[in-house]
Design an enzyme around this catalytic site. Structure first.
Site, PDB file in Angstrom:
ATOM      1  N   HIS A 497      -1.182  -3.316   1.940  1.00 52.02           N
ATOM      2  CA  HIS A 497      -0.637  -3.164   3.295  1.00 52.02           C
ATOM      3  C   HIS A 497       0.881  -3.003   3.263  1.00 52.02           C
ATOM      4  CE1 HIS A 497      -0.397  -4.216   7.705  1.00 52.02           C
ATOM      5  NE2 HIS A 497       0.826  -4.553   7.313  1.00 52.02           N
ATOM      6  N   GLU A 498       1.565  -3.934   2.615  1.00 54.61           N
ATOM      7  CA  GLU A 498       3.025  -3.897   2.623  1.00 54.61           C
ATOM      8  C   GLU A 498       3.561  -2.680   1.887  1.00 54.61           C
ATOM      9  OE1 GLU A 498       4.615  -5.604   4.636  1.00 54.61           O
ATOM     10  OE2 GLU A 498       3.012  -7.005   5.155  1.00 54.61           O
ATOM     11  N   HIS A 501       3.760   0.235   4.217  1.00 48.80           N
ATOM     12  CA  HIS A 501       5.055   0.274   4.909  1.00 48.80           C
ATOM     13  C   HIS A 501       6.110   0.912   4.002  1.00 48.80           C
ATOM     14  CE1 HIS A 501       4.277  -1.888   8.574  1.00 48.80           C
ATOM     15  NE2 HIS A 501       3.925  -3.009   7.977  1.00 48.80           N
ATOM     16  N   HIS A 504       5.936   4.627   3.842  1.00 45.04           N
ATOM     17  CA  HIS A 504       6.473   5.193   5.080  1.00 45.04           C
ATOM     18  C   HIS A 504       7.995   5.326   4.976  1.00 45.04           C
ATOM     19  CE1 HIS A 504       6.097   5.043   9.793  1.00 45.04           C
ATOM     20  NE2 HIS A 504       6.369   6.246   9.346  1.00 45.04           N
TER      21      HIS A 504
END
Length: 708
Positions: A497-498, A501, A504
């Site tokens: 998940h991190e 980020h 992105h």
């Protein structure tokens, strides 16, 4: 989670710092600090402009940020008072460039203040918070400056700007309006007071909660009270005198250890320590909450809105509280019905074990684990040996990025870090071109805020010729000695998940830092990160990283099947606890300015009842109000719904991948080109629809949750 910085275009995170102090600087005043003595006053000479933590000291931050504020004030006044007619260059670009020192220093400071804080950093954070609010107001409540932007905005069609430059102008103009640029001079002064108070209060909430988390740690002196808990974990929590074991609190209501603690009284003790950590004694946050809510409501009223949620949601995909509540209403009945069925099943398990008591929140995870083992024959302790931290990162997270986007990496041991557990990697494009630096800070410590997050030390921008320097933070219990760090599957997903980020941020390709990478609305920023979780269980990726830490054996298919089959297990509970927290957030921020909250706990109880997320007795909200740092300290006020909103997007997006060949370079490149690289240069609804070919649908999310 991506957190948000308290001023300008930043995003507030928090992280650790080098605490060494040079004796020859101790007696010098801030005014005497020179560029040579304060490394923050000039750009770092390290690769990518990475912070030089071998030189940065705690006492460097305040003078550097004060100088940054002074420089920005001077630049803003020059723009606002210019006698030249406003142009895109002398107004918009000039403002975009006005805060280089302040921005650079604040990014490092707020990174450091979250993952390895201390009394010095906390004092600076508390002192600087209202100053940051003030400089933000000096910009967005400056009438002359606003008139220059308004002039440009009103003739934007004739300026012949490229698409990104036009978007920058529009974003600034909207920010001025949202910030209160159209208010009277008298009302602007009121607003400045509200903003200053909120900056102080939210900082105070974060500090108080950190103290509450640390003070709330539970010490057990009898090992029998910890029956069932992993021996390696206990070794890492044993006191130095060998007379007890101290269990730290996680940010959430439920605590990981409750799943394995055989002793019911111990479970209740740990749960209640978490539940009451911040509603009594020196670390009680209730008065802070009441004041934050009151001031936010007054601010919203001053700006012409019925409540803070209405004001806060203006630049989001959801747009209004009504749309958020409609979204909730489509989920709550199915979620609570499934949670009730799960509760009934767990109650049967309790009875089958010869027990005679009503299921309580502190029992849920313990007996749910028994149900899971019985139904799916899956034991968390069976799978953890296959999830060794370094393998998960390098052979899982990085490997997935290579397969989708061509990314490669090498570890850098020559880049200074702020804490010994931090690692640094350099990432590269498929053609070998440098992409940026990536820092990992995965282990829990008392000086670190709870939860997990990502942010930038350096933000990508073509204007400054900057490549990104990004960090990920988690709170994984650190193993004792040289023992390996073995992860739960939840922790594996969090790591993916991190890094979503991070991708992105790494794939950002913007001219302007204000529009770069993750500078998007809260209900979109969690989409790339949640989407990246899907690759954790993708067969090709899983088999590459899920290797037994002792034997190197690949995880057997039988275990993989068990993980997948149990994928919808406990989803009624999981969704209901999330909906409860999300509804709490919205209810707090839909309070009108004429309503005074007398009792935080009473408001919370009523809010959960009113929204019908309290119908299953043993399912508490994921966060109680008193320790809900996302909304009272982390920039997510009226925005916690975004995790569920973006969950809808990520399941819909993964459905597209599934129907278009899955994990391929072609699919990854298309997603990168059309979504991950765009930053905030397009309307987010259009960006998603252009890539997906349609608006997002909720059905894939319901199916993934086992609700359809």
């Amino acid at each position: 989670m991506k957190k948000a910085i308290p001023f300008l275009a930043f995003a507030l995170i928090l992280m650790g710092c080098n605490n060494s102090k040079e004796k020859d600087n101790q007696n010098k005043t801030e005014e005497q600090m020179t560029n040579s003595e304060n490394p923050l006053l000039s750009e770092s000479t390290l690769p990518y402009g990475a912070p030089d933590f071998s030189k940065i000291k705690d006492e460097d931050f305040k003078p550097a940020m004060l100088e940054g504020i002074a420089q920005q004030q001077k630049a803003v006044m020059a723009i606002a008072n210019s006698e030249e007619a406003p142009t895109f260059e002398n107004t918009v670009i000039a403002l975009e460039k006005s805060g280089m020192l302040l921005n650079r220093t604040a990014q490092v400071f707020y990174a450091l203040a979250g993952a390895n804080t201390n009394e010095t950093l906390q004092a600076v954070e508390e002192e600087m918070a209202p100053k940051f609010a003030a400089i933000n107001d000096e910009i967005y409540l400056n009438e002359k400056l606003f008139l220059r932007f308004q002039t440009l905005y009103n003739k934007k069609e004739s300026l012949n700007l490229d698409a990104e430059s036009l978007k920058l102008l529009e974003e600034y103009y909207e920010d001025f309006e949202i910030a209160g640029a159209n208010l009277s001079a008298e009302d602007k002064e009121k607003l400045k007071d509200y903003n200053s108070r909120l900056a102080t209060l939210t900082t105070k909430f974060g500090k108080t909660l950190l103290d509450a988390n640390n003070a709330g740690a539970v010490t057990f002196t009898n090992k029998e009270d910890l029956a069932g808990v992993d021996e390696d974990f206990l070794k890492s929590k044993e006191s130095k005198d060998g007379k007890g074991w101290t269990i730290p609190l996680q940010n959430t209501t439920q605590q990981p250890l409750l799943q394995s603690m055989d002793n019911r009284a111990s479970r209740e003790k740990l749960f209640k320590a978490a539940w009451h950590r911040a509603d009594q004694g020196a670390n009680d946050t209730q008065e802070i909450i009441k004041e934050i809510v009151e001031v936010r409501a007054q601010k919203a009223k001053l700006l012409g809105f019925n409540n803070y949620a209405e004001w806060s949601l203006q630049k989001t995909m959801a747009k209004t509280p009504e749309n958020v509540n409609k979204f909730f209403n489509g989920l709550i009945p199915a979620a609570t019905a499934k949670a009730q069925a799960e509760s009934d099943e767990i109650q049967k398990m309790i009875k089958a074990k010869g027990q005679d008591f009503t299921l309580e929140p502190w029992d849920w995870n313990y007996y749910a684990e028994m149900v899971r083992k019985e139904k799916y024959d899956l034991d968390e302790n069976q799978i953890k040996p296959y999830f060794e931290l370094k393998n998960v990162l390098e052979k899982g997270v990085f490997y997935a990025a290579q397969k989708l986007y061509g990314i490669t990496y090498k570890e850098r041991t020559d880049i200074p870090v702020y804490q010994e557990d931090v690692k640094v990697y350099e990432l590269f494009e498929e053609n070998g071109e440098a992409l940026g630096l990536f820092y990992t800070d995965y282990f829990a410590r008392p000086s670190k805020s709870g939860g997990a997050w990502m942010d930038n030390f350096v933000t990508q921008s073509k204007m400054y010729n900057k490549k990104p320097v990004i960090f990920n933070v988690m709170n994984i219990p650190k193993p004792a000695g040289n023992e390996p760090a073995l992860l739960t599957y939840d922790e594996v997903e969090t790591m993916f998940h991190e890094f979503g980020h991070a991708l992105h941020g790494f794939f950002a390709s913007q001219q302007y830092p204000s529009l770069s990478g993750t500078a998007v609305s809260r209900d979109f920023v969690e989409f790339p990160s949640q989407f990246n979780e899907n690759w954790a269980l993708y067969p090709e990726i899983l088999k590459n990283y899920a290797l037994h830490y002792k034997t190197g054996e690949q995880i057997p298919q039988a275990l993989i099947d068990k993980i997948k089959n149990s994928g919808t297990f406990n989803q009624g509970y999981s969704l209901t606890e999330n909906l409860a927290a999300s509804n709490l957030d919205m209810q707090w921020h839909m309070v009108s300015a004429d309503k005074k909250i007398e009792d935080v706990n009473a408001f919370e109880t009523d809010a959960l009842k009113r929204t019908k997320v309290d119908t299953v007795h043993a399912v508490p909200p994921r966060y109680r109000s008193t320790y809900f740092s996302h909304i009272f300290a982390g920039g997510y006020g009226a925005g916690y719904y975004s995790y569920l909103w973006t969950e809808m997007l990520h399941h819909d997006a993964y459905n597209w991948f599934e129907t278009h060949g899955g994990l391929t370079r072609e699919n990854g490149q298309r997603f990168r080109d059309m979504v991950l690289s765009k930053g905030n240069t397009l309307e987010l609804e259009k960006m998603y629809k252009d890539w997906r070919g349609s608006d997002p649908k909720i059905e894939p999310m319901l199916k993934a949750r086992g609700l359809k």
